[in-house]
Design a protein around this motif. Structure first.
Motif, PDB file in Angstrom:
ATOM      1  N   PRO A   1     -10.546  -6.059  11.666  1.00 13.07           N
ATOM      2  CA  PRO A   1     -11.301  -5.126  10.824  1.00 13.07           C
ATOM      3  C   PRO A   1     -10.906  -5.238   9.355  1.00 13.07           C
ATOM      4  O   PRO A   1      -9.765  -5.573   9.041  1.00 13.07           O
ATOM      5  CB  PRO A   1     -10.930  -3.755  11.387  1.00 13.07           C
TER       6      PRO A   1
ATOM      7  N   MET B   1       0.855  -1.196   0.000  1.00  7.58           N
ATOM      8  CA  MET B   1       0.000   0.000   0.000  1.00  7.58           C
ATOM      9  C   MET B   1       0.886   1.240   0.000  1.00  7.58           C
ATOM     10  O   MET B   1       2.047   1.173   0.420  1.00  7.58           O
ATOM     11  CB  MET B   1      -0.867  -0.005   1.264  1.00  7.58           C
TER      12      MET B   1
ATOM     13  N   LYS C   1      -5.495  -0.509  16.072  1.00  5.38           N
ATOM     14  CA  LYS C   1      -5.885  -1.912  16.203  1.00  5.38           C
ATOM     15  C   LYS C   1      -7.374  -2.100  15.836  1.00  5.38           C
ATOM     16  O   LYS C   1      -7.748  -3.045  15.168  1.00  5.38           O
ATOM     17  CB  LYS C   1      -5.654  -2.344  17.652  1.00  5.38           C
ATOM     18  N   ASN C   2      -8.160  -1.141  16.254  1.00 11.36           N
ATOM     19  CA  ASN C   2      -9.601  -1.268  16.034  1.00 11.36           C
ATOM     20  C   ASN C   2     -10.026  -0.961  14.609  1.00 11.36           C
ATOM     21  O   ASN C   2     -11.049  -1.465  14.155  1.00 11.36           O
ATOM     22  CB  ASN C   2     -10.361  -0.323  16.974  1.00 11.36           C
ATOM     23  N   PHE C   3      -9.303  -0.084  13.928  1.00  7.79           N
ATOM     24  CA  PHE C   3      -9.819   0.406  12.662  1.00  7.79           C
ATOM     25  C   PHE C   3      -8.956   0.065  11.449  1.00  7.79           C
ATOM     26  O   PHE C   3      -9.398   0.248  10.326  1.00  7.79           O
ATOM     27  CB  PHE C   3     -10.041   1.921  12.747  1.00  7.79           C
ATOM     28  N   TRP C   4      -7.741  -0.389  11.666  1.00 14.23           N
ATOM     29  CA  TRP C   4      -6.882  -0.651  10.507  1.00 14.23           C
ATOM     30  C   TRP C   4      -6.917  -2.126  10.160  1.00 14.23           C
ATOM     31  O   TRP C   4      -6.723  -3.002  11.009  1.00 14.23           O
ATOM     32  CB  TRP C   4      -5.442  -0.186  10.780  1.00 14.23           C
ATOM     33  N   GLU C   5      -7.081  -2.372   8.916  1.00 16.89           N
ATOM     34  CA  GLU C   5      -7.065  -3.731   8.391  1.00 16.89           C
ATOM     35  C   GLU C   5      -5.644  -4.281   8.544  1.00 16.89           C
ATOM     36  O   GLU C   5      -4.659  -3.523   8.476  1.00 16.89           O
ATOM     37  CB  GLU C   5      -7.502  -3.670   6.933  1.00 16.89           C
ATOM     38  N   PRO C   6      -5.502  -5.588   8.792  1.00 22.33           N
ATOM     39  CA  PRO C   6      -4.189  -6.145   9.131  1.00 22.33           C
ATOM     40  C   PRO C   6      -3.071  -5.784   8.150  1.00 22.33           C
ATOM     41  O   PRO C   6      -1.957  -5.470   8.561  1.00 22.33           O
ATOM     42  CB  PRO C   6      -4.448  -7.646   9.144  1.00 22.33           C
ATOM     43  N   ARG C   7      -3.379  -5.789   6.821  1.00 20.48           N
ATOM     44  CA  ARG C   7      -2.248  -5.523   5.906  1.00 20.48           C
ATOM     45  C   ARG C   7      -1.759  -4.087   6.032  1.00 20.48           C
ATOM     46  O   ARG C   7      -0.588  -3.794   5.854  1.00 20.48           O
ATOM     47  CB  ARG C   7      -2.573  -5.932   4.466  1.00 20.48           C
ATOM     48  N   MET C   8      -2.665  -3.185   6.421  1.00 21.97           N
ATOM     49  CA  MET C   8      -2.246  -1.799   6.657  1.00 21.97           C
ATOM     50  C   MET C   8      -1.381  -1.737   7.912  1.00 21.97           C
ATOM     51  O   MET C   8      -0.344  -1.064   7.949  1.00 21.97           O
ATOM     52  CB  MET C   8      -3.463  -0.885   6.837  1.00 21.97           C
ATOM     53  N   ARG C   9      -1.815  -2.452   8.915  1.00 25.58           N
ATOM     54  CA  ARG C   9      -1.051  -2.452  10.166  1.00 25.58           C
ATOM     55  C   ARG C   9       0.346  -3.040   9.936  1.00 25.58           C
ATOM     56  O   ARG C   9       1.353  -2.517  10.391  1.00 25.58           O
ATOM     57  CB  ARG C   9      -1.787  -3.265  11.250  1.00 25.58           C
TER      58      ARG C   9
ATOM     59  N   ARG D   1       0.642   7.484   2.236  1.00 26.98           N
ATOM     60  CA  ARG D   1      -0.729   7.638   2.694  1.00 26.98           C
ATOM     61  C   ARG D   1      -0.903   7.038   4.086  1.00 26.98           C
ATOM     62  O   ARG D   1      -1.536   7.637   4.953  1.00 26.98           O
ATOM     63  CB  ARG D   1      -1.632   6.928   1.689  1.00 26.98           C
TER      64      ARG D   1
ATOM     65  N   ASP E   1      -2.329  -1.211  -5.180  1.00 24.06           N
ATOM     66  CA  ASP E   1      -1.218  -1.945  -4.617  1.00 24.06           C
ATOM     67  C   ASP E   1      -1.192  -3.399  -5.118  1.00 24.06           C
ATOM     68  O   ASP E   1      -0.228  -4.123  -4.909  1.00 24.06           O
ATOM     69  CB  ASP E   1      -1.380  -1.929  -3.090  1.00 24.06           C
TER      70      ASP E   1
ATOM     71  N   LYS F   1       0.649   9.302   6.625  1.00 22.75           N
ATOM     72  CA  LYS F   1      -0.164  10.505   6.860  1.00 22.75           C
ATOM     73  C   LYS F   1      -1.375  10.170   7.736  1.00 22.75           C
ATOM     74  O   LYS F   1      -1.693  10.894   8.686  1.00 22.75           O
ATOM     75  CB  LYS F   1      -0.643  11.105   5.528  1.00 22.75           C
ATOM     76  N   MET F   2      -2.010   9.066   7.430  1.00 22.72           N
ATOM     77  CA  MET F   2      -3.168   8.661   8.239  1.00 22.72           C
ATOM     78  C   MET F   2      -2.764   8.461   9.705  1.00 22.72           C
ATOM     79  O   MET F   2      -3.457   8.914  10.623  1.00 22.72           O
ATOM     80  CB  MET F   2      -3.790   7.365   7.687  1.00 22.72           C
TER      81      MET F   2
ATOM     82  N   HIS G   1     -17.816  -4.362  17.906  1.00 20.49           N
ATOM     83  CA  HIS G   1     -16.569  -4.573  17.179  1.00 20.49           C
ATOM     84  C   HIS G   1     -16.376  -6.033  16.802  1.00 20.49           C
ATOM     85  O   HIS G   1     -16.732  -6.935  17.562  1.00 20.49           O
ATOM     86  CB  HIS G   1     -15.378  -4.088  18.037  1.00 20.49           C
TER      87      HIS G   1
ATOM     88  N   GLU H   1       2.124  -3.118   7.281  1.00 20.61           N
ATOM     89  CA  GLU H   1       3.013  -2.216   6.542  1.00 20.61           C
ATOM     90  C   GLU H   1       3.499  -1.062   7.401  1.00 20.61           C
ATOM     91  O   GLU H   1       4.655  -0.654   7.314  1.00 20.61           O
ATOM     92  CB  GLU H   1       2.326  -1.701   5.275  1.00 20.61           C
TER      93      GLU H   1
ATOM     94  N   HIS I   1      -6.608   2.743  18.567  1.00 19.01           N
ATOM     95  CA  HIS I   1      -7.290   3.186  17.352  1.00 19.01           C
ATOM     96  C   HIS I   1      -6.825   2.368  16.146  1.00 19.01           C
ATOM     97  O   HIS I   1      -7.636   1.875  15.354  1.00 19.01           O
ATOM     98  CB  HIS I   1      -7.026   4.676  17.111  1.00 19.01           C
TER      99      HIS I   1
END
Lengths: 72, 195, 940, 518
Positions: free
Chosen positions: C618, A1, A35-43, A5, C631, A8-9, C596, A45, A33
């Motif tokens: 999530p 990803m 952990k609760n809102f980011w999808e694993p692949r975003m986390r 971006r 990506d 920045k997020m 959740h 990275e 935050h």
């Protein structure tokens, strides 16, 4: 990803919690935050990016980097 | 220019009075202003200023329309949005009020405005035939302005001058015990510039 | 005319604890104090003749048909204007009354065609019914008398006609416009016998202030005001109650039918929240449902450059499912996802998220609320415990101070705006916070006490400053705070908010709002006693959208304005089912009822019900999906009911992402911008063609009922089920009520909701469960849902989107009354009569500097792209800020918007884009239709 | 020595040349080296003598009239400035029988004082009522008015004290007093005479009403046909404000009463109190339904006392002398005096203030001297355009609310219009409908459509052949019944009075046999 971006997020989230006077509360809030809102692949990275150190570009806010590193 | 105020004496119907009356009327402080005589075009800024000046009065719309008519002699439709805007009313509301009251003129009046009482007391004193005479004399019907713009003839229902019936108003001046002859004399005395 | 089966009790309901007992025609009736004799009689099933009275309007007393005899009283009082009194004995029928009523009707009919066959309403108008009721069969007055039978008919409104020859001057239209709509577009021209109903200054309807809400047409007792659709199709034979398909007010309507044809939509006078009122969209702009553009057959194509190929439902679904499976097999379980829409029913959105979670096995589901109100959900849940508005709409009638921030209710939520305006006319105070001078700031009989015309993007600074004033001037409701809020957090916040940087004086420069105005507004709001906040996308669509929501919560809590009628924090949701689609689990991180996905107990319940193992992590949000697509890790998407290519920011980026996917399935009623990138097109059903429920902005769940058979043969929920089955996940329901039952089983806040209950109550506001079996109008009464209310620190952090010498202006966006969102529906109706293209509003000063004249074509360029549209010079704007709507795809307003987004929810920052505006010779890529009058001129 | 000469500036007198006469006297006096001080007063109400000039001698005012400008040199020659004899000499003004035989309570100052002079008003007993009122409690003031039996002189005859009491007992942050000066009935001019001749009296009455009810703002709703009254009222209000009789602190008592004149714009219906309120609120003069009565929810929804000019002008004396004093006058439930305005075809038209109970015949013959034309009297309309037409045979009716109502008539605002034998009552009946059609606000159906249909039917009746007449007459009766029982306000509700009375008493004018009207 696109790491620019993601950074920045993450920094935007950090900016909100930076206002908290208690630094450890700020760090745990940022981590929760993510952990609760980011999808694993975003986390994945962003953690990888944080691991590259404080100087890695794009730059993470220090507070945010610390929070990310608690996610491991 | 003052000739239009003169015929006060004419009710007495004697020729020799007329010249005297002219002189006297010129100095009257009780003459009514008829400023629309000199107003051919109207001024949006003036209307807005009137509305601004009066807008804080409770129920300001009637005083505003009254003043607009006093200043312009009539209330052009184009005033309505201006007044509505200042008073924060809809155009419809202003129009509704404007069209309800018979006093408000929605067309420019003639140079001379003649009002004739048509109510019962005047009827009892020959008002009906007087009205017929006046229509013929002026060449226009009630509610109309003569084609050349010289006269507007308006009906009016009681001027409170019932003890002196029949009554007529010529350019703001109330006349009592009017006969066709006296009316004609008064009209013939109007300033030629205004005819 | 009212809807065909509506009963009208004559005068509005009065509420009182004191009951009055009276006798009408020998029957004893008990009514609340303040009730009219007419209404009391009607409640006893005694129907007194009437023409000027309606229970939707205050009594007027003009028609004189409703006269009655009251024992011990002189004369014949009108029953509509006479209030019931204890022990009153009323006679509604006598020879005297019969004769009098017939003679009054005779007067009416002496200036009206008597023959009911000449009635355009087929003799079913109230006038002809009354003539029959009083036994009038001929008119004795000479037919040569003065009359109005030669007046010209006004056809200028696209949806209805006004025929003054049929008018009886009852003033119901005028009163409807004044009392119900609050537009004051109608009056009477002249007086007495010469009276004529006059739109504007005795003009055509189209030249008046009329906003075509339809209230006058609805209340006209004759065939003077008639829907053109009724004149064309004929009077209706039956009606179906359903819910409007437009904005988040969620009005209840009766769809009237003749055979299988919709004749008209009439607001349901017994329905909430609209109490029988409507706006131009819901009332009239439903013609898109049968527009020729509707796609009636499923279509597929291998590549997006190929032409569409019409196929059977089976083939389309088989192809879609196999592609999704192929992609998932190749790129992994997380490589596909779905997007639900606020345009879909609760049941449909529920099924899409179920398909993704249970079928696709991931949580990659999101909804268009992402791009509008996601900060509302996040902020309100975090601080108060429930991600929804705190009040019902009717609550505004108890407000003393109303603060509207970042919303334009008269355009965006017109029916609610009408209720609000009524309250303002009654004397409530108004604070408007908006970069643009919206209509509400000053319109007939409404004027804001404070208009804080702030610079876009500075909501947080302004809200903080208001709280600063409250706290530093000793206006805080300490008792409320101690009792209801987390005191430790309050103390922390207090310390933050009193700091000088949050004072009105300090933010004056930033916000552009004079400090004294901020102080005045804060004092007014704090004084209340009942102060309510209503807000819209002008709050949420910012990089600090969530922060602003939290700042409003802080302000409401510190002044004690939560937990009763007349107060609260109320989001005005853009679309009919934003609230509902969120409620039913459309967000990637939570199941229905905002729980959740990581919660093991909740997950276990879903796993049991759905019979599969569920992902505890999530999923991707919409913008993350696009990023992942570019990506290479996200390759397949099922989009139901949203045109993401047009409505999401930075269109170029979205387009590239969509193009990078291998299977895009669009499920919609029209081909749209997104379908250009689709491989499968599944024709959707409009709100008239399906059963389900919508949940409006006040948490009200209302039934959507099938009025017409689906044009393409399948309702949307059936299509999702079939797709799931084709994908290999069993989904079998015989009716949407079963979906609701499942939802209720799984979701505490919906536990008490069922179609049976909706049938019984009409609608219900969640939470609806054992604690609140009839639902909940006002939330947080006594205590906040989460326990203690949370004050959160809301530091003002300016957006990164800044003006520069290259992009010196700020562009902000909004919408107009007659159009809706990206215009998919409204552009396919006669609403284009009023608004045929998007315009760029610009302040005279900015226009002058650039040599732009009114109506000139201008190019608006931002760091992301550029668009071309026509300029409208107006002092509604402040210098430095320009504004446009985004109703026309030709304009492509989102070409220029950036990827900045809210820190918490990624809601895009639509409301702040630095731009330059310059005159141009360029024209929009696709020709914008010329407005009608321009078109006429071009023929010369 | 300067001689004081009184000449009315009343608009009726002016319509007959009073201004010219005044100026001529000034010029002539100058020419002759006489010292003359002109005082412009209201009219004594002896209109057949207008312009009437009065000269003040040491102990009396002597009158001359009607004076024409051409008479002036002769008047000077006759030494009228010293009460010299002349063919126009009328003797002591207050000894003129027409005046002397009146009982002027309300009009006691009209024609005597300078309406522009507050000192004049005070020196003639003005503001004594207010002084007493300021010493009383609001309840006591109201009680005086209740005791007096004063009923609304505008036409409805509702007891003023009861109205006041209602407003007093209704609590509100703002209350209003409105003077109904929309004197639209043909044949009436009493309000105008007070406003032009004794404006402080109205102001004092309104101020007392305000103090009695807790009102702090007042409006005089003045018809636009009375421009002279606007001038006098405005001047008087300014003078009263300057002297502290109006304003934020009335005579230092801390009471507040602000007063403003508002002009109508040519709508008879605005004399109806609720239409007047709409007009004052800046709206179309559409009638409101009642209840709520204005005393509870009136102007801008606030409690509002609305009284006619004469009613309010009657108040100062009532409060000064006590309600019991006023109650001594009159008959039955009609207490006090009524200013009768005699007009139309009558030899001596004018204002006659007498206690209730005087008969029409006394008014028309003893005061009026019969018709002006000298032809036989045929009909009398009592109470304005909504009042009944009475034949000669009914002139022995006393003027009394109940007695006239029993004859199908009304007192109205006390106007009497006399017609001689040339009158056609079918035409008058048609005119009644026409007037209703002209002035109907258009709100209620019986009035809006009925009045126009009424004109049409009367036209048809007059020309109808015998066979058709009966059905047309029945329709007219039905229509009148519908209008009177069904109309929202008195305009539509009372228009049948003149119509039906004309039909009843003068059937031959409708082409009917003399006995068929009944």
């Amino acid at each position: 990803m696109d790491i620019h971006r993601l950074v920045k997020m993450a920094n935007d989230i950090g900016s909100f919690y930076e206002a908290l006077p208690d630094r450890s509360e700020a760090i745990s809030s940022i981590a929760t935050h993510l952990k609760n809102f980011w999808e694993p692949r975003m986390r994945r990275e962003i953690i990888e990016h944080a691991r590259q150190g404080a100087e890695a570009t794009p730059r993470l806010k220090e507070l945010v980097r610390e929070a990310i590193l608690t996610l491991e | 220019m003052t000739a239009k105020f003169v015929w006060m004496t004419l009710v007495l119907g004697r020729e020799q009075d007329i010249q005297f009356g002219l002189l006297l009327a010129a100095s009257q402080k009780w003459t009514h202003r008829v400023p629309w005589m000199s107003t051919t075009r109207w001024d949006k800024a003036k209307v807005a200023a009137i509305a601004q000046e009066l807008k804080d009065k409770p129920g300001a719309l009637m005083p505003v329309l009254r003043r607009v008519q006093d200043e312009l002699g009539w209330v052009p439709a184009e005033c309505v949005p201006i007044v509505a805007e200042v008073l924060n009313l809809s155009r419809a509301e202003v129009h509704g009020v404007l069209s309800f009251y018979h006093d408000f003129r929605r067309d420019p009046p003639g140079r001379n405005i003649i009002k004739v009482c048509r109510a019962e007391s005047c009827q009892a004193m020959g008002g009906v035939s007087l009205a017929e005479h006046i229509k013929r004399r002026l060449g226009c019907d009630f509610g109309h302005t003569r084609g050349d713009g010289s006269f507007t003839l308006e009906p009016v229902y009681c001027l409170g001058n019932c003890a002196c019936s029949p009554a007529v108003v010529i350019n703001g001046q109330l006349l009592g015990r009017v006969t066709p002859e006296r009316f004609d004399a008064a009209i013939s005395e109007l300033d030629e510039n205004l005819l | 005319m009212l809807a065909i089966d509506d009963k009208d009790l004559g005068t509005p309901e009065r509420k009182s604890d004191k009951l009055i007992s009276l006798e009408v025609d020998g029957r004893t009736v008990e009514v609340p104090e303040g009730t009219s004799v007419m209404r009391a009689a009607a409640l006893a099933d005694i129907w007194i003749p009437k023409l000027c009275a309606s229970d939707l309007l205050e009594a007027f007393g003009s028609c004189r048909l409703c006269l009655v005899e009251i024992e011990g009283r002189n004369g014949l009082p009108a029953s509509c204007t006479t209030l019931a009194e204890p022990g009153m004995r009323v006679r509604t029928q006598s020879q005297r009354l019969t004769k009098l009523r017939r003679n009054v009707m005779e007067l009416y009919m002496s200036d009206h065609p008597l023959d009911p066959f000449e009635c355009k309403a087929g003799g079913k108008c109230e006038l002809h019914k009354m003539a029959q009721a009083v036994g009038l069969d001929h008119v004795r007055y000479s037919s040569s008398g003065r009359n109005h039978l030669t007046l010209p008919v006004d056809n200028s409104n696209p949806y209805f006609t006004f025929d003054p020859t049929r008018c009886i001057l009852c003033s119901r239209c005028i009163r409807a416009c004044d009392e119900r709509q609050g537009t004051y577009a109608l009056t009477i021209d002249g007086r007495g016998f010469n009276s004529v109903i006059s739109p504007g200054q005795h003009q055509h309807y189209s030249e008046s202030e009329c906003v075509s809400c339809g209230a006058c047409v609805q209340l006209c007792p004759t065939d003077a005001l008639m829907e053109k659709s009724v004149l064309e199709t004929g009077p209706a034979e039956r009606a179906v109650i359903t819910t409007c398909g437009y904005c988040g007010v969620g009005c209840s309507f009766k769809a009237e039918l003749r055979g299988d044809q919709v004749v008209r939509m009439v607001p349901n006078k017994n329905g909430l929240p609209n109490f029988g009122h409507s706006c131009v969209k819901g009332r009239f702009a439903w013609g898109y449902a049968t527009h020729p553009d509707r796609v009636r057959t499923p279509m597929i194509r291998k590549r997006i450059s190929d032409p569409w190929q019409e196929v059977s439902w089976e083939e389309a679904l088989r192809y879609a499912a196999s592609e999704l499976k192929r992609v998932q097999a190749k790129y992994g379980r997380g490589s596909i996802g779905g997007i639900t829409s606020s345009r879909c029913t609760n049941e449909e959105a529920y099924l899409v998220q179920k398909l993704v979670r249970a079928g696709f096995g991931n949580n990659n589901v999101d909804t268009c609320a992402r791009v509008c109100h996601s900060p509302t959900g996040y902020g309100l849940k975090a601080a108060l415990g429930t991600p929804a508005g705190t009040q019902d709409f009717d609550s505004v009638r108890a407000s003393d101070v109303i603060m509207v921030i970042g919303a334009n209710p008269t355009e965006g939520h017109p029916v609610f705006a009408s209720i609000m305006k009524r309250r303002l006319r009654e004397g409530a105070h108004l604070i408007v916070v908006d970069p643009r001078r919206i209509e509400l700031v000053r319109m007939p009989h409404v004027e804001a006490d404070y208009f804080l015309q702030l610079k876009p993007g500075t909501n947080v600074a302004l809200l903080n400053a208001m709280s600063h004033v409250v706290v530093t001037e000793g206006l805080a409701k300490e008792d409320f705070i101690r009792e209801r809020c987390d005191v430790r957090e309050y103390e922390m916040w207090r310390e933050f908010i009193v700091q000088k940087r949050n004072s009105p004086e300090s933010v004056e420069q930033t916000t552009g709002v004079p400090a004294e105005s901020i102080r005045g507004a804060a004092r007014l709001y704090a004084k209340g006693p009942n102060s309510a906040i209503y807000y819209g996308l002008g709050v949420t669509e910012h990089s600090q959208g969530t922060t602003a929501v939290l700042a409003m919560v802080n302000l409401a809590m510190v002044t004690g304005n939560l937990g009763r009628a007349g107060v609260g924090i109320n989001p005005l949701r853009g679309q009919n089912n934003v609230q509902g689609s969120n409620d039913v689990g459309s967000f990637p991180h939570e199941y229905t009822g905002y729980r959740h996905v990581s919660d093991p107990q909740v997950r276990a319940a879903f796993e049991r019900e759905w019979g599969v193992k569920l992902d505890p992590e999530p999923g991707l949000r919409i913008p993350n999906m696009f990023d992942a697509a570019l990506d290479g890790s996200f390759k397949g998407l099922y989009v139901e009911g949203e045109d993401i290519a047009q409505s999401d920011p930075n269109s170029q980026h979205v387009a590239e992402a969509l193009a990078a996917m291998e299977i895009v399935i669009v499920h919609d009623i029209f081909l749209n911008e997104t379908s250009k990138y689709a491989h499968v097109f599944l024709p959707g059903s409009s709100f008239l063609e399906k059963d389900g429920t919508f949940t409006n902005a006040e948490r009200r769940i209302s039934r959507v009922r099938k009025v017409l058979p689906p044009l393409a043969g399948m309702e949307d929920w059936e299509v999702t089920c079939a797709l799931a089955r084709a994908f290999g996940y069993p989904m079998n329901y015989s009716h949407p009520s079963e979906i609701m039952d499942e939802l209720a089983r799984l979701t505490p806040i919906f536990a008490g909701v069922s179609y049976g209950k909706l049938e019984r109550l009409g609608s219900v506001q969640w939470p609806c469960n054992d604690d609140a079996p009839d639902g909940t109008a006002v939330m947080h009464v006594g205590q906040f849902v989460r326990g203690k209310g949370r004050f959160m620190l809301t530091e003002y952090i300016p957006t990164e989107e800044r003006t520069s010498p290259r992009y010196p202006l700020i562009l902000t966006t909004g919408r107009v009354l007659t159009q809706y969102n990206v215009g998919t529906q409204t552009r396919r109706t006669k609403n284009v009569t009023w608004y045929a293209e998007d315009r760029l509003e610009i302040h005279p000063h900015d226009a002058e500097q650039r040599g732009i004249r009114d109506n000139d074509w201008v190019e608006v360029s931002s760091r992301a792209g550029s668009i071309v549209l026509r300029a409208e010079i107006t002092d509604r704007m402040q210098p430095g800020v320009v504004y446009t709507t985004f109703h026309y795809p030709e304009t492509g307003a989102n070409v220029v918007t950036t990827e900045n987004s809210d820190w918490a929810t990624n809601c895009p920052e639509y409301k702040v884009t630095a731009v330059q505006v310059l005159p141009t010779t360029r024209r929009p890529e696709r020709r914008v239709p010329e407005p009608a009058h321009h078109a006429e001129m071009s023929h010369q | 020595m300067t001689v004081r000469v009184y000449i009315p500036r009343d608009s009726g007198a002016r319509s007959l040349g009073a201004d010219t006469v005044a100026r001529a006297i000034e010029l002539e006096a100058k020419k002759r080296g006489e010292q003359v001080s002109l005082v412009r007063t209201g009219s004594r109400g002896l209109y057949w003598l207008e312009p009437m000039v009065e000269v003040e001698l040491s102990d009396r005012r002597v009158a001359y009239g009607p004076v024409n400008v051409t008479d002036i040199p002769a008047l000077f020659d006759a030494d009228f400035l010293n009460g010299g004899n002349h063919r126009l000499a009328l003797g002591r003004a207050d000894e003129i029988p027409y005046l002397k035989s009146q009982e002027r309570l309300t009009f006691s100052r009209v024609g005597i004082v300078d309406p522009y002079s507050l000192p004049d008003y005070i020196s003639h007993g003005g503001y004594r009522g207010l002084e007493r009122a300021l010493a009383l409690s609001p309840e006591q003031i109201v009680e005086e008015v209740v005791v007096s039996g004063l009923r609304g002189r505008g036409g409805a005859g509702f007891p003023a004290g009861i109205k006041w009491r209602t407003t007093l007992q209704t609590s509100a942050s703002q209350k209003y007093i409105v003077a109904n000066a929309d004197e639209g009935d043909s044949g009436t001019f009493a309000d105008r005479m007070i406003m032009e001749g004794d404006p402080f009296l109205l102001i004092e009455g309104m101020t007392i009403a305000a103090i009695a009810t807790g009102a702090t703002e007042g409006f005089i709703y003045l018809r636009s046909e009375y421009p002279d009254a606007l001038h006098t009222l405005q001047a008087a209000i300014n003078a009263a404000v300057s002297a502290g009789y109006l304003g934020d602190n009335i005579l230092g008592t801390g009471r507040r009463f602000l007063l403003e004149v508002r002009m109508g714009a040519g709508a008879y219906i605005c004399g109806e109190e609720t239409a007047m309120l709409e007009s004052l609120e800046g709206k179309r003069g559409m009638v409101r339904f009642k209840p709520p009565v204005p005393a509870i929810a009136g102007l801008f929804g606030r409690p509002t006392v609305i009284n006619n000019v004469v009613t309010l002008a009657s108040v100062p004396l009532i409060v000064e002398r006590g309600g019991a004093f006023y109650k001594e006058y009159g008959v039955g439930r009609s207490r006090g005096t009524i200013p009768i305005q005699l007009a139309g075809n009558v030899k001596r038209p004018g204002l006659i203030e007498k206690p209730f109970g005087i008969t029409l015949r006394e008014i028309i013959y003893d005061y009026g001297g019969g018709t002006a034309s000298g032809r036989p009297l045929r009909a009398v309309q009592v109470g304005g355009p909504l009042g009944a037409y009475f034949p000669e045979s009914l002139l022995d009716q006393p003027i009394d609310y109940e007695a006239l109502a029993a004859q199908g008539g009304l007192v109205g605002h006390g106007g009497i219009v006399v017609f001689d034998e040339s009158v056609n009552l079918a035409r008058q009946a048609r005119y009644a409908m026409e007037f209703c059609a002209l002035e109907s606000c258009g709100k209620c159906t019986p009035c809006r459509i009925g009045s126009t249909r009424g004109m049409e039917i009367i036209d048809e009746i007059v020309v109808a052949r015998d066979g058709e007449k009966a059905s047309r007459l029945e329709l007219l009766r039905d229509l009148c019944d519908t209008m009177s029982a069904g109309s929202l306000c008195a305009l539509g509700g009372l228009t049948p009075l003149p119509v039906m009375s004309a039909l009843r008493h003068f059937p031959q004018d409708f082409g009917l046999p003399p006995s068929s009207g009944g």
